[in-house]
Scaffold this motif. Structure first.
Motif, PDB file in Angstrom:
ATOM      1  N   HIS A 133     -27.162   2.528  -6.605  1.00 19.62           N
ATOM      2  CA  HIS A 133     -26.148   2.187  -7.610  1.00 19.62           C
ATOM      3  C   HIS A 133     -26.441   2.687  -9.025  1.00 19.62           C
ATOM      4  N   CYS A 157     -25.407  -1.255 -16.800  1.00 23.24           N
ATOM      5  CA  CYS A 157     -24.658  -2.516 -16.788  1.00 23.24           C
ATOM      6  C   CYS A 157     -24.065  -2.722 -15.405  1.00 23.24           C
ATOM      7  N   LEU A 158     -24.877  -3.254 -14.497  1.00 26.77           N
ATOM      8  CA  LEU A 158     -24.496  -3.482 -13.104  1.00 26.77           C
ATOM      9  C   LEU A 158     -24.587  -4.970 -12.781  1.00 26.77           C
ATOM     10  N   ASP A 159     -23.693  -5.431 -11.906  1.00 24.57           N
ATOM     11  CA  ASP A 159     -23.847  -6.797 -11.423  1.00 24.57           C
ATOM     12  C   ASP A 159     -24.764  -6.798 -10.203  1.00 24.57           C
ATOM     13  N   GLU A 160     -24.954  -7.955  -9.592  1.00 24.20           N
ATOM     14  CA  GLU A 160     -25.904  -8.087  -8.481  1.00 24.20           C
ATOM     15  C   GLU A 160     -25.516  -7.284  -7.250  1.00 24.20           C
ATOM     16  N   GLN A 161     -24.228  -6.946  -7.125  1.00 23.74           N
ATOM     17  CA  GLN A 161     -23.780  -6.154  -5.982  1.00 23.74           C
ATOM     18  C   GLN A 161     -23.788  -4.654  -6.289  1.00 23.74           C
ATOM     19  N   ALA A 164     -21.886  -3.263  -8.755  1.00 22.69           N
ATOM     20  CA  ALA A 164     -20.633  -2.851  -9.399  1.00 22.69           C
ATOM     21  C   ALA A 164     -20.873  -2.707 -10.908  1.00 22.69           C
ATOM     22  N   VAL A 165     -20.339  -1.651 -11.467  1.00 22.04           N
ATOM     23  CA  VAL A 165     -20.485  -1.402 -12.900  1.00 22.04           C
ATOM     24  C   VAL A 165     -19.536  -2.321 -13.660  1.00 22.04           C
ATOM     25  N   TYR A 166     -20.056  -3.036 -14.651  1.00 24.99           N
ATOM     26  CA  TYR A 166     -19.184  -3.880 -15.470  1.00 24.99           C
ATOM     27  C   TYR A 166     -19.015  -3.329 -16.883  1.00 24.99           C
ATOM     28  N   ASP A 167     -19.743  -2.280 -17.234  1.00 24.83           N
ATOM     29  CA  ASP A 167     -19.523  -1.622 -18.522  1.00 24.83           C
ATOM     30  C   ASP A 167     -19.988  -0.177 -18.391  1.00 24.83           C
TER      31      ASP A 167
END
Length: 156
Positions: free
Chosen positions: A26, A38-42, A44-47
């Motif tokens: 990722h 800026c990645l969440d635990e899965q 996925a990019v959040y920024d």
């Protein structure tokens, strides 16, 4: 005591089977270079539009260190190369200071705030130079360390 004895194997397993594969899957921005920070635990990019330069150095150092000390996996070296290349191409202002944060395509967002970005970069450059034998990068590492050392000796 048995639980303590199992901790090194547990942490090594978690590192090599979970953490490093997560970042390999990722973490690379395949469009603009560098790492998505800026990645969440899965994963996925959040920024998409903020790249923290200290994280670029930290990730490049981590993978360079794993390559040098744990196992010479080509994917680890190439992941480290991604960060080192991005830092060299986009991380430095004309006056030699580093940026704290960049936009995705390498446009500066924030100037350096402290020495942590530089210190992460020094670690990354040193490990990558060690892994590849890149003498020019090793020299750049020493010069950056000298710059930071001098800055720290100057109050204010």
């Amino acid at each position: 005591m048995e639980q303590i004895d199992r901790l090194p194997a547990f942490y090594l397993s978690h590192l090599t089977e979970s953490i490093l594969p997560f970042w390999l899957t990722h973490g690379t921005d395949r469009t603009c270079g560098g790492y998505v920070t800026c990645l969440d635990e899965q994963g996925a990019v959040y920024d998409w539009d903020k790249l923290c330069m200290w994280a670029q150095g930290r990730l490049a150092w981590t993978f360079g260190r794993m390559y040098n000390e744990l196992e010479r996996r080509d994917e680890w070296l190439e992941f480290a190369r991604t960060g080192v290349t991005f830092i060299r191409e986009h991380g430095f202002a004309d006056d030699g200071t580093m940026y704290y944060a960049l936009a995705r395509a390498g446009r500066p967002l924030q100037p350096t705030q402290d020495v942590y970005t530089e210190l992460s970069t020094i670690l990354a450059f040193a490990e990558f130079a060690r892994a590849t034998g890149d003498a020019a990068l090793a020299e750049q590492t020493v010069e950056l360390m000298d710059t930071i050392w001098n800055r720290l000796q100057t109050p204010g």
